[in-house]
Design a protein around this motif. Structure first.
Motif, PDB file in Angstrom:
ATOM      1  N   THR A 104       0.825  -1.205   0.000  1.00 47.40           N
ATOM      2  CA  THR A 104       0.000   0.000   0.000  1.00 47.40           C
ATOM      3  C   THR A 104       0.860   1.257   0.000  1.00 47.40           C
ATOM      4  OG1 THR A 104      -0.184   0.000   2.406  1.00 47.40           O
ATOM      5  CG2 THR A 104      -1.935  -1.104   1.176  1.00 47.40           C
TER       6      THR A 104
ATOM      7  N   ILE B 240      -2.745  12.426  -5.729  1.00 48.47           N
ATOM      8  CA  ILE B 240      -2.567  11.001  -6.006  1.00 48.47           C
ATOM      9  C   ILE B 240      -2.108  10.821  -7.447  1.00 48.47           C
ATOM     10  CG2 ILE B 240      -3.718   8.752  -6.126  1.00 48.47           C
ATOM     11  CD1 ILE B 240      -5.611   9.861  -3.865  1.00 48.47           C
TER      12      ILE B 240
ATOM     13  N   HIS C 277       0.387   3.765 -13.170  1.00 41.14           N
ATOM     14  CA  HIS C 277      -0.371   2.903 -12.257  1.00 41.14           C
ATOM     15  C   HIS C 277      -1.850   3.271 -12.262  1.00 41.14           C
ATOM     16  CE1 HIS C 277       3.674   2.576 -10.469  1.00 41.14           C
ATOM     17  NE2 HIS C 277       3.280   1.365 -10.147  1.00 41.14           N
ATOM     18  N   THR C 278      -2.634   2.273 -11.944  1.00 38.93           N
ATOM     19  CA  THR C 278      -4.006   2.463 -11.499  1.00 38.93           C
ATOM     20  C   THR C 278      -3.939   2.218 -10.000  1.00 38.93           C
ATOM     21  OG1 THR C 278      -4.949   1.681 -13.568  1.00 38.93           O
ATOM     22  CG2 THR C 278      -6.352   1.509 -11.618  1.00 38.93           C
ATOM     23  N   TYR C 279      -4.755   2.915  -9.237  1.00 41.52           N
ATOM     24  CA  TYR C 279      -4.743   2.736  -7.794  1.00 41.52           C
ATOM     25  C   TYR C 279      -6.123   2.317  -7.314  1.00 41.52           C
ATOM     26  CZ  TYR C 279      -0.409   5.360  -8.102  1.00 41.52           C
ATOM     27  OH  TYR C 279       0.852   5.777  -8.443  1.00 41.52           O
TER      28      TYR C 279
ATOM     29  N   SER D 252      -2.539   1.805 -15.884  1.00 35.96           N
ATOM     30  CA  SER D 252      -1.930   0.484 -15.978  1.00 35.96           C
ATOM     31  C   SER D 252      -2.334  -0.250 -17.250  1.00 35.96           C
ATOM     32  CB  SER D 252      -2.287  -0.360 -14.761  1.00 35.96           C
ATOM     33  OG  SER D 252      -3.673  -0.586 -14.716  1.00 35.96           O
TER      34      SER D 252
ATOM     35  N   LEU E 269      -3.681   3.372  -0.627  1.00 33.51           N
ATOM     36  CA  LEU E 269      -3.884   3.009  -2.023  1.00 33.51           C
ATOM     37  C   LEU E 269      -3.101   1.746  -2.347  1.00 33.51           C
ATOM     38  CD1 LEU E 269      -3.061   6.594  -3.109  1.00 33.51           C
ATOM     39  CD2 LEU E 269      -5.332   5.612  -3.379  1.00 33.51           C
TER      40      LEU E 269
ATOM     41  N   PRO F  22      -1.332   0.076  -5.476  1.00 32.37           N
ATOM     42  CA  PRO F  22      -0.951   0.345  -6.860  1.00 32.37           C
ATOM     43  C   PRO F  22      -1.095  -0.895  -7.739  1.00 32.37           C
ATOM     44  CG  PRO F  22       1.009   0.088  -5.515  1.00 32.37           C
ATOM     45  CD  PRO F  22      -0.181  -0.026  -4.594  1.00 32.37           C
TER      46      PRO F  22
END
Length: 139
Positions: free
Chosen positions: A23, A32, A41-43, A74, A92, A94
């Motif tokens: 995280t 963010i 990245h997608t979180y 991502s 979050l 990732p």
């Protein structure tokens, strides 16, 4: 953008990824993702609340646990198209491209849920554009 369907998507993502040990912590007020930054990245928002600033901050969307942030990051690595800021302290998880590919391959329902989120966000954006157009406001 929340509704019964979105609650199901949030629950699905938290159940699948919520135990992630990798995280990232963001304090209230911290960015963010930032518009124009490379989307690496997608979180998954594990805890806390965040705000997506749309159209230069003219419109915002609040996100909660189970929501995805920087969704396309991502998948295709394009620059982020919005800025998302932590409203409260956030945890979050990732998801980079390698992890996303694994999830799509090993958990096919993950792809289905991502597509549903994308569809909801697409219709939200179309509705917002329609309201701006009807009001005669340029976006």
């Amino acid at each position: 953008m929340a509704g019964e369907r979105m609650k199901k998507e949030r629950t699905f993502f938290l159940n699948l990824l919520g135990e992630g040990k990798d995280t990232i912590e963001k304090k209230a007020g911290e960015t963010i993702v930032n518009i124009g930054q490379p989307g690496e990245h997608t979180y998954l928002l594990k805890s806390g609340t965040a705000r997506i600033d749309l159209i230069g901050g003219k419109h915002t969307v609040e996100l909660g646990p189970g929501d995805l942030i920087g969704l396309m990051g991502s998948i295709d690595g394009r620059d982020y198209e919005d800025t998302t800021v932590a409203i409260t302290d956030c945890q979050l998880i990732p998801i980079d491209q390698k992890r996303a590919e694994y999830l799509f391959r090993e958990h096919p329902t993950f792809a289905f849920h991502v597509i549903k989120v994308l569809i909801d966000r697409f219709y939200f954006a179309m509705d917002l554009a329609k309201r701006y157009r009807q009001a005669g406001v340029a976006i």
